[in-house]
Design a protein around this motif. Structure first.
Motif, PDB file in Angstrom:
ATOM      1  N   CYS A 102      -0.754  -5.079 -14.149  1.00 35.49           N
ATOM      2  CA  CYS A 102      -2.209  -5.257 -14.078  1.00 35.49           C
ATOM      3  C   CYS A 102      -3.010  -3.992 -14.868  1.00 35.49           C
ATOM      4  CB  CYS A 102      -2.386  -4.891 -12.440  1.00 35.49           C
ATOM      5  SG  CYS A 102      -1.877  -6.303 -11.343  1.00 35.49           S
ATOM      6  N   ALA A 103      -2.617  -2.908 -14.959  1.00 33.78           N
ATOM      7  CA  ALA A 103      -3.201  -1.934 -15.459  1.00 33.78           C
ATOM      8  C   ALA A 103      -3.094  -2.074 -17.120  1.00 33.78           C
ATOM      9  CB  ALA A 103      -2.967  -0.563 -15.327  1.00 33.78           C
ATOM     10  N   ARG A 104      -1.976  -2.128 -17.674  1.00 32.97           N
ATOM     11  CA  ARG A 104      -1.651  -2.126 -18.963  1.00 32.97           C
ATOM     12  C   ARG A 104      -1.880  -1.062 -19.635  1.00 32.97           C
ATOM     13  NH1 ARG A 104      -3.680  -8.502 -20.045  1.00 32.97           N
ATOM     14  NH2 ARG A 104      -2.998  -9.298 -17.802  1.00 32.97           N
ATOM     15  N   VAL A 105      -1.686   0.114 -18.863  1.00 33.60           N
ATOM     16  CA  VAL A 105      -1.873   1.578 -19.461  1.00 33.60           C
ATOM     17  C   VAL A 105      -0.584   2.061 -19.786  1.00 33.60           C
ATOM     18  CG1 VAL A 105      -2.899   3.708 -18.963  1.00 33.60           C
ATOM     19  CG2 VAL A 105      -3.895   1.589 -17.955  1.00 33.60           C
ATOM     20  N   PRO A 106       0.020   2.358 -21.017  1.00 35.32           N
ATOM     21  CA  PRO A 106       1.140   2.966 -21.353  1.00 35.32           C
ATOM     22  C   PRO A 106       1.182   4.387 -21.034  1.00 35.32           C
ATOM     23  CG  PRO A 106      -0.114   2.381 -23.295  1.00 35.32           C
ATOM     24  CD  PRO A 106      -0.854   1.905 -22.199  1.00 35.32           C
ATOM     25  N   GLY A 107       2.499   4.641 -20.712  1.00 34.52           N
ATOM     26  CA  GLY A 107       2.649   6.130 -20.389  1.00 34.52           C
ATOM     27  C   GLY A 107       2.339   6.710 -19.071  1.00 34.52           C
ATOM     28  N   ILE A 108       1.793   5.937 -18.126  1.00 34.30           N
ATOM     29  CA  ILE A 108       1.569   6.459 -16.870  1.00 34.30           C
ATOM     30  C   ILE A 108       2.679   5.859 -15.880  1.00 34.30           C
ATOM     31  CG2 ILE A 108       0.187   6.165 -15.093  1.00 34.30           C
ATOM     32  CD1 ILE A 108      -1.410   7.675 -16.743  1.00 34.30           C
ATOM     33  N   ARG A 109       3.163   6.858 -15.334  1.00 39.99           N
ATOM     34  CA  ARG A 109       4.247   6.691 -14.454  1.00 39.99           C
ATOM     35  C   ARG A 109       3.907   7.257 -13.111  1.00 39.99           C
ATOM     36  NH1 ARG A 109       7.302   2.933 -16.635  1.00 39.99           N
ATOM     37  NH2 ARG A 109       8.708   3.492 -14.870  1.00 39.99           N
ATOM     38  N   LEU A 110       4.104   6.208 -11.944  1.00 38.91           N
ATOM     39  CA  LEU A 110       3.818   6.582 -10.752  1.00 38.91           C
ATOM     40  C   LEU A 110       4.892   7.392 -10.161  1.00 38.91           C
ATOM     41  CD1 LEU A 110       2.389   3.072  -9.340  1.00 38.91           C
ATOM     42  CD2 LEU A 110       1.081   4.749 -10.613  1.00 38.91           C
ATOM     43  N   GLU A 111       4.726   8.247  -9.250  1.00 36.33           N
ATOM     44  CA  GLU A 111       5.908   8.939  -8.675  1.00 36.33           C
ATOM     45  C   GLU A 111       5.547   9.561  -7.368  1.00 36.33           C
ATOM     46  OE1 GLU A 111       4.976  13.373 -10.996  1.00 36.33           O
ATOM     47  OE2 GLU A 111       5.889  11.820 -12.240  1.00 36.33           O
ATOM     48  N   ASP A 112       6.445  10.384  -6.806  1.00 40.38           N
ATOM     49  CA  ASP A 112       6.238  10.978  -5.661  1.00 40.38           C
ATOM     50  C   ASP A 112       5.817  10.300  -4.426  1.00 40.38           C
ATOM     51  OD1 ASP A 112       7.380  13.300  -6.590  1.00 40.38           O
ATOM     52  OD2 ASP A 112       5.568  14.190  -7.002  1.00 40.38           O
ATOM     53  N   PRO A 113       6.167   9.108  -3.977  1.00 34.86           N
ATOM     54  CA  PRO A 113       5.650   8.194  -3.027  1.00 34.86           C
ATOM     55  C   PRO A 113       5.810   8.986  -1.872  1.00 34.86           C
ATOM     56  CG  PRO A 113       7.686   7.207  -3.722  1.00 34.86           C
ATOM     57  CD  PRO A 113       7.485   8.434  -4.659  1.00 34.86           C
ATOM     58  N   THR A 114       4.753   9.177  -1.139  1.00 38.68           N
ATOM     59  CA  THR A 114       4.689   9.882   0.416  1.00 38.68           C
ATOM     60  C   THR A 114       4.412   8.739   1.474  1.00 38.68           C
ATOM     61  OG1 THR A 114       2.498  10.585  -0.020  1.00 38.68           O
ATOM     62  CG2 THR A 114       4.213  12.315  -0.700  1.00 38.68           C
ATOM     63  N   ILE A 170       0.762  -1.085  -0.006  1.00 39.79           N
ATOM     64  CA  ILE A 170      -0.094  -0.033  -0.219  1.00 39.79           C
ATOM     65  C   ILE A 170       0.825   1.242  -0.064  1.00 39.79           C
ATOM     66  CG2 ILE A 170      -2.007  -1.090   1.073  1.00 39.79           C
ATOM     67  CD1 ILE A 170      -1.042   0.037   3.881  1.00 39.79           C
ATOM     68  N   GLY A 171       0.148   2.594  -0.476  1.00 37.39           N
ATOM     69  CA  GLY A 171       1.018   3.600  -0.215  1.00 37.39           C
ATOM     70  C   GLY A 171       0.215   4.951  -1.013  1.00 37.39           C
ATOM     71  N   ASP A 172       0.623   5.919  -0.900  1.00 43.19           N
ATOM     72  CA  ASP A 172       0.306   6.980  -1.649  1.00 43.19           C
ATOM     73  C   ASP A 172       1.149   7.500  -2.676  1.00 43.19           C
ATOM     74  OD1 ASP A 172      -1.883   7.564   0.207  1.00 43.19           O
ATOM     75  OD2 ASP A 172      -0.901   8.577   1.755  1.00 43.19           O
ATOM     76  N   VAL A 173       0.892   7.730  -3.862  1.00 41.31           N
ATOM     77  CA  VAL A 173       1.581   8.159  -4.749  1.00 41.31           C
ATOM     78  C   VAL A 173       0.831   9.093  -5.992  1.00 41.31           C
ATOM     79  CG1 VAL A 173       2.771   5.659  -4.894  1.00 41.31           C
ATOM     80  CG2 VAL A 173       0.639   6.171  -6.432  1.00 41.31           C
ATOM     81  N   ARG A 174       1.638   9.662  -6.700  1.00 41.18           N
ATOM     82  CA  ARG A 174       1.026  10.393  -7.894  1.00 41.18           C
ATOM     83  C   ARG A 174       1.011   9.578  -9.016  1.00 41.18           C
ATOM     84  NH1 ARG A 174       3.790  14.509  -9.507  1.00 41.18           N
ATOM     85  NH2 ARG A 174       1.948  15.751 -10.396  1.00 41.18           N
TER      86      ARG A 174
END
Length: 359
Positions: free
Chosen positions: A241-253, A177-181
């Motif tokens: 799982c999502a298979r959505v190209p171009g989405i990068r998760l970032e800034d995990p708080t 689990i976590g918080d991401v942008r």
């Protein structure tokens, strides 16, 4: 030595709700917290109607209602394909991050003249017929008529009292689990991706922020051992799982993991010390009942302590609190365990998701 009516260990939603309840009624209260500062983690992210009613009585529900979201839509995908959208039930409550809830409670408590004392770790408890002496790690001692342990599932208060925490739990994490942008991903729905191979990822937009709460099945290495949660691991799970190209998760708080634990204290009163919230019971997250049960514990304990502090029948009020909330906790443990099993089974079917745990 410092004296107060009630000392509260722990500044989560349970401890802060209790503190507001007592301070609003004119009792002297102190809140000590082992952390050195407030956290900014979404954690328990839903307020049920019962919790909102308690907050209305405390005079601090409106800021939360203004920020939170009601009527969240769950968008279900299976093997990367959008299957359907399901609205949450009308009584599902308000979506809002736990840190936002705690912030509103701290503001209300400050308006009543009380501030959380950070970096104050409880290390010892002694008590007699007159009150409780709480020793802190810095050597200071606080004398109180009562002590409330609202310090979470690993409660120091419970451990110092030697109260058994009975039940069962799994050694391996069930989720990371976590918080991401996630720039570029729509924030108008709660995304829930599942796969025919098993596993999945959920990204829930936290209102008033640009972050998502992430919940996902953990990765495993070549030996079958769970991989520690990290941003890199989150991205690999998302891509699979999502298979959505171009989405990068970032800034995990916030990065953590969650294990299934179903446990409750054998008693929640020992003399002048009482337990509430996760210190008294922990259970699966399905249905979003954990934080809400703790808030309801706090309201019940606030009523009991108010009666104990103001009247001659303290034992009657405190024993009644223990009997009532132990019964409630036992019911919640059984209920959430059953809800969790329903969710685990449901997500194997395309178009079904966490909504089955809210029924």
């Amino acid at each position: 030595m410092n004296h107060t009516d009630v000392l509260i260990a722990g500044s989560g939603p349970t401890g802060l709700t209790l503190a507001c309840h007592l301070a609003l009624r004119g009792f002297a209260v102190r809140v000590v917290e082992r952390r050195t500062e407030p956290h900014r983690e979404s954690r328990g992210k839903g307020l049920r109607a019962g919790s909102l009613a308690i907050f209305q009585e405390l005079g601090m529900a409106e800021p939360l209602i203004a920020v939170g979201t009601a009527g969240v839509v769950l968008r279900k995908y299976f093997d990367g394909e959008h299957i359907n959208d399901t609205p949450t039930p009308a009584d599902a409550g308000l979506l809002i991050g736990q840190w936002q809830i705690e912030g509103a409670l701290r503001d209300r408590l400050a308006s009543l003249g009380v501030h959380v004392e950070y970096g104050a770790e409880l290390v010892g408890i002694t008590q007699d017929e007159e009150g409780v002496r709480a020793e802190l790690a810095d050597g200071s001692v606080i004398a109180a008529r009562y002590l409330a342990g609202c310090d979470g599932g690993r409660s120091t208060t419970r451990k110092l009292l030697g109260i058994p925490f009975e039940g069962n739990g799994e050694a391996e994490p069930a989720m990371v689990i976590g918080d991401v942008r996630a720039p570029g991903l729509g924030r108008d729905v709660w995304h829930q991706w599942f796969t025919s191979e098993g596993g999945g990822m959920l990204l829930c937009p936290i209102p008033g922020t640009d972050s998502f709460q992430l919940q996902a099945s953990p990765e495993h290495d070549e030996r079958g051992e769970p991989v520690a949660p990290s941003l890199e691991s989150f991205q690999r799970i998302f891509d699979r799982c999502a298979r959505v190209p171009g989405i990068r998760l970032e800034d995990p708080t916030w990065i953590s993991s969650w294990r299934v634990n179903v446990r409750m204290a054998t008693r929640i009163r020992q003399g002048r010390v009482l337990l509430a919230g996760d210190a008294a019971h922990v259970h699966p997250i399905a249905g979003g009942l954990g934080m809400n049960t703790g808030i309801e514990d706090a309201a019940a304990l606030g009523r009991a302590l108010s009666a104990a502090l103001a009247g001659p029948d303290a034992d009657v009020a405190l024993d009644a609190y223990e009997a009532e909330r132990l019964s409630v906790a036992a019911g919640v443990l059984a209920d959430t365990a059953e809800r969790y099993e329903r969710v685990v089974e449901a997500v194997r079917t395309p178009g079904r998701g966490t909504e089955v745990g809210l029924d």
